[in-house]
Design an enzyme around this catalytic site. Structure first.
Site, PDB file in Angstrom:
ATOM      1  N   LYS A 175       0.837  -1.194   0.000  1.00  0.00           N
ATOM      2  CA  LYS A 175       0.000   0.000   0.000  1.00  0.00           C
ATOM      3  C   LYS A 175       0.875   1.248   0.000  1.00  0.00           C
ATOM      4  O   LYS A 175       2.016   1.145   0.462  1.00  0.00           O
ATOM      5  CB  LYS A 175      -0.970   0.030   1.190  1.00  0.00           C
ATOM      6  CG  LYS A 175      -0.404  -0.355   2.558  1.00  0.00           C
ATOM      7  CD  LYS A 175       0.824   0.286   3.117  1.00  0.00           C
ATOM      8  CE  LYS A 175       0.826   1.757   3.405  1.00  0.00           C
ATOM      9  NZ  LYS A 175       2.105   2.210   4.017  1.00  0.00           N
TER      10      LYS A 175
ATOM     11  N   TYR B 167      -4.480   3.725   6.510  1.00  0.00           N
ATOM     12  CA  TYR B 167      -5.036   2.720   7.440  1.00  0.00           C
ATOM     13  C   TYR B 167      -6.349   3.210   8.043  1.00  0.00           C
ATOM     14  O   TYR B 167      -7.272   2.437   8.244  1.00  0.00           O
ATOM     15  CB  TYR B 167      -4.032   2.407   8.551  1.00  0.00           C
ATOM     16  CG  TYR B 167      -2.828   1.657   8.064  1.00  0.00           C
ATOM     17  CD1 TYR B 167      -2.879   0.281   7.859  1.00  0.00           C
ATOM     18  CD2 TYR B 167      -1.631   2.310   7.795  1.00  0.00           C
ATOM     19  CE1 TYR B 167      -1.777  -0.412   7.388  1.00  0.00           C
ATOM     20  CE2 TYR B 167      -0.530   1.627   7.324  1.00  0.00           C
ATOM     21  CZ  TYR B 167      -0.607   0.265   7.123  1.00  0.00           C
ATOM     22  OH  TYR B 167       0.486  -0.416   6.647  1.00  0.00           O
TER      23      TYR B 167
HETATM   24  P1  NAD Z   1      12.465   1.559   2.876  1.00  0.00           P
HETATM   25  O1  NAD Z   1      12.953   2.885   2.481  1.00  0.00           O
HETATM   26  O2  NAD Z   1      12.961   0.978   4.139  1.00  0.00           O
HETATM   27  O3  NAD Z   1      12.793   0.515   1.724  1.00  0.00           O
HETATM   28  C1  NAD Z   1      12.546   0.767   0.392  1.00  0.00           C
HETATM   29  C2  NAD Z   1      13.479  -0.137  -0.409  1.00  0.00           C
HETATM   30  O4  NAD Z   1      13.135  -0.017  -1.785  1.00  0.00           O
HETATM   31  C3  NAD Z   1      14.956   0.262  -0.313  1.00  0.00           C
HETATM   32  O5  NAD Z   1      15.663  -0.345   0.726  1.00  0.00           O
HETATM   33  C4  NAD Z   1      15.488  -0.235  -1.617  1.00  0.00           C
HETATM   34  O6  NAD Z   1      15.814  -1.598  -1.463  1.00  0.00           O
HETATM   35  C5  NAD Z   1      14.318  -0.145  -2.556  1.00  0.00           C
HETATM   36  N1  NAD Z   1      14.400   1.005  -3.488  1.00  0.00           N
HETATM   37  C6  NAD Z   1      14.475   0.876  -4.826  1.00  0.00           C
HETATM   38  N2  NAD Z   1      14.526   2.068  -5.421  1.00  0.00           N
HETATM   39  C7  NAD Z   1      14.497   3.007  -4.446  1.00  0.00           C
HETATM   40  C8  NAD Z   1      14.537   4.413  -4.469  1.00  0.00           C
HETATM   41  N3  NAD Z   1      14.581   5.105  -5.617  1.00  0.00           N
HETATM   42  N4  NAD Z   1      14.499   5.056  -3.287  1.00  0.00           N
HETATM   43  C9  NAD Z   1      14.425   4.382  -2.129  1.00  0.00           C
HETATM   44  N5  NAD Z   1      14.379   3.016  -2.043  1.00  0.00           N
HETATM   45  C10 NAD Z   1      14.414   2.334  -3.206  1.00  0.00           C
HETATM   46  O7  NAD Z   1      10.870   1.633   2.847  1.00  0.00           O
HETATM   47  P2  NAD Z   1       9.851   0.628   3.539  1.00  0.00           P
HETATM   48  O8  NAD Z   1       9.410   1.182   4.836  1.00  0.00           O
HETATM   49  O9  NAD Z   1      10.393  -0.737   3.509  1.00  0.00           O
HETATM   50  O10 NAD Z   1       8.578   0.763   2.538  1.00  0.00           O
HETATM   51  C11 NAD Z   1       8.523   0.045   1.327  1.00  0.00           C
HETATM   52  C12 NAD Z   1       7.057  -0.149   0.928  1.00  0.00           C
HETATM   53  O11 NAD Z   1       6.407  -0.906   1.917  1.00  0.00           O
HETATM   54  C13 NAD Z   1       6.258   1.135   0.768  1.00  0.00           C
HETATM   55  O12 NAD Z   1       5.343   0.982  -0.278  1.00  0.00           O
HETATM   56  C14 NAD Z   1       5.498   1.251   2.069  1.00  0.00           C
HETATM   57  O13 NAD Z   1       4.262   1.931   1.907  1.00  0.00           O
HETATM   58  C15 NAD Z   1       5.259  -0.208   2.382  1.00  0.00           C
HETATM   59  N6  NAD Z   1       5.111  -0.443   3.823  1.00  0.00           N
HETATM   60  C16 NAD Z   1       4.030  -1.116   4.238  1.00  0.00           C
HETATM   61  C17 NAD Z   1       3.849  -1.347   5.569  1.00  0.00           C
HETATM   62  C18 NAD Z   1       2.662  -2.121   6.027  1.00  0.00           C
HETATM   63  O14 NAD Z   1       2.438  -2.207   7.234  1.00  0.00           O
HETATM   64  N7  NAD Z   1       1.900  -2.714   5.116  1.00  0.00           N
HETATM   65  C19 NAD Z   1       4.769  -0.868   6.496  1.00  0.00           C
HETATM   66  C20 NAD Z   1       5.899  -0.185   6.041  1.00  0.00           C
HETATM   67  C21 NAD Z   1       6.058   0.031   4.687  1.00  0.00           C
END
Ligand code: NAD
Length: 406
Positions: free
Chosen positions: A160, A248
């Site tokens: 999401k 959410y």
């Molecule tokens: P994060 O920044 O920790 O990780 C993102 C990852 O994407 C990076 O580590 C990298 O591996 C990759 N990436 C590729 N291209 C990138 C770019 N241009 N810039 C940054 N990162 C890039 O983020 P996250 O918290 O892991 O979030 C990732 C996804 O998961 C998002 O869509 C977020 O909405 C979703 N999420 C969902 C929940 C949930 O409870 N469902 C919780 C947290 C995050």
């Protein structure tokens, strides 16, 4: 016009009833292709604990998933939970950071030939061990990588928000149909015991007739800039807290009321001179009215002390959840008259594996998906209506599918 700078503008009609039915205004529409963002390797997130031994594959008919994006959520929440899944296992990894890819691959027992970079991703089409892709990239990359996964013949679980515009969502659904592959949005609360119990209680009219829903999803983000954090970059995060966290509350308002709002009004705030909010909003506040007459007030913020809360109030009682939509530790209290009952319907922790098993079931057995692309599209349409209201100061009237009425 909002202070929210636009990548691309489209003309829409919004109506505040017959009197304003033909008012023409502009609203933001950030199309993926126009944003010029692409997937790029990032360092290993802090505090990741890699497994000592690879997770077990429990069944011979288990569905192999490729994890696209090895960030905080993938490495700390999703990947460790495959161990609890009955029918899903990790079969491939996709990352732009070769060192992280190797370290994570070794810890999870993924052979080098099933470790892909963003550049070599198309080769995954020939990897028969991979049937599904889990897109865990920044939100502004969801549409592109979902379409790429469908082009490679894989089913898709997409995080999401589904995407940053309804046009992108429609493209993703069309790609799923063309490829004849499943598309599921990873709305984990649809698999979380406290939220499921709350829905059951609402359906049983445990609070009487619903009158009011209040939700808040807020936290205070530390100092950062769009260059160093995708969550404050408009191209990768849209308007910010609403797409990331407030979604959410929006979701909860819909699954707890069982209704779609027929009108929405909203306000946004973006403090001047704060690098965190150079491109995104700090707060979004939304009022919804449902056809039954019930109202919802949704608040989300990246700049106020943390709160994760959902509350429903009816004619004879109330449901309180705080936290409501966390990974663990959620609570649910039913208030009826003078009595209060704290309910413990299960362990929140199961939501991750249940979500994975749900898509695996749909792939194996053709069962319907509880959180399909159409639900993600519906929610992104509501987000667009929220921003259109905030931009114009108008109440937006909605069709039952979430599109704005002209
Ligand atoms: P994060 O920044 O920790 O990780 C993102 C990852 O994407 C990076 O580590 C990298 O591996 C990759 N990436 C590729 N291209 C990138 C770019 N241009 N810039 C940054 N990162 C890039 O983020 P996250 O918290 O892991 O979030 C990732 C996804 O998961 C998002 O869509 C977020 O909405 C979703 N999420 C969902 C929940 C949930 O409870 N469902 C919780 C947290 C995050």
């Amino acid at each position: 016009m909002t202070d929210f700078e636009l990548t691309r503008r489209r003309l829409i009609q919004v109506g505040g009833g017959a009197a304003a039915a033909s008012l023409m205004v502009t609203a933001e529409s950030a199309l993926g292709q126009a944003r010029g963002v692409s997937a790029a390797g990032q360092p290993m997130p802090e505090g990741v604990e890699l497994p000592d031994a690879p997770p077990r594959q429990r069944r011979s008919d288990s569905v192999g998933f490729a994890i696209i994006g090895l960030g905080d959520y993938a490495l700390k929440q999703i990947m460790p939970r495959f161990d609890q899944s009955e029918r899903a296992h990790i079969a491939a990894l996709v990352s732009g950071n070769p060192r992280k890819l190797r370290e994570v691959g070794e810890a999870y027992g993924i052979p080098p030939e099933s470790r892909y970079s963003y550049d070599s991703f198309a080769d995954i089409a020939a990897d028969n061990g991979v049937e599904a892709a889990y897109v865990v990239l920044p939100s502004g990359l969801h549409a592109e990588w979902t379409e790429r996964a469908f082009a490679a013949g894989k089913h898709v679980m997409c995080e999401k928000p589904m995407a940053l515009s309804s046009e992108e969502c429609e493209r993703m659904i069309a790609a799923s149909n063309r490829a004849n592959r499943k598309l599921m949005i990873a709305y984990r609360c649809h698999f979380e015991p406290y939220n499921l119990k709350a829905v059951e209680l609402m359906e049983a009219e445990a609070v009487g007739d619903l009158r009011l829903i209040r939700t808040e999803h807020s936290y205070r983000m530390g100092p950062t800039t769009p260059a160093e954090n995708w969550r404050v970059s408009r191209a990768l995060a849209g308007g910010g807290p609403l797409e990331d966290y407030g979604i959410y509350g929006l979701q909860a308002a819909l699954y707890l009321s069982g209704e779609m709002p027929e009108r929405i009004s909203a306000a946004t705030h973006r403090p001047i001179g704060d690098q965190r909010f150079a491109e995104i909003f700090a707060h979004v506040s939304v009022q919804c009215r449902f056809p039954s007459g019930a109202a919802a007030h949704l608040v989300t913020s990246y700049d106020s002390a943390g709160l994760n809360m959902v509350e429903t109030r009816g004619t004879s009682g109330a449901l309180m959840m705080q936290p409501a939509t966390n990974y663990s530790g959620n609570t649910l209290t039913l208030e009826a008259g003078r009595e209060k009952h704290d309910l413990s319907p299960g362990n929140s922790n199961v939501q991750f594996a249940r979500q994975l098993d749900h898509l695996a079931d749909a792939i194996r057995g053709g069962t319907p998906i509880r959180t399909p692309g159409e639900m993600g599209l519906r929610d992104v349409r509501l987000i667009e209506a929220i921003y259109a209201s905030a931009a114009t100061g108008r109440t937006i009237m909605l069709n039952p599918d979430g599109t704005m009425r002209s």
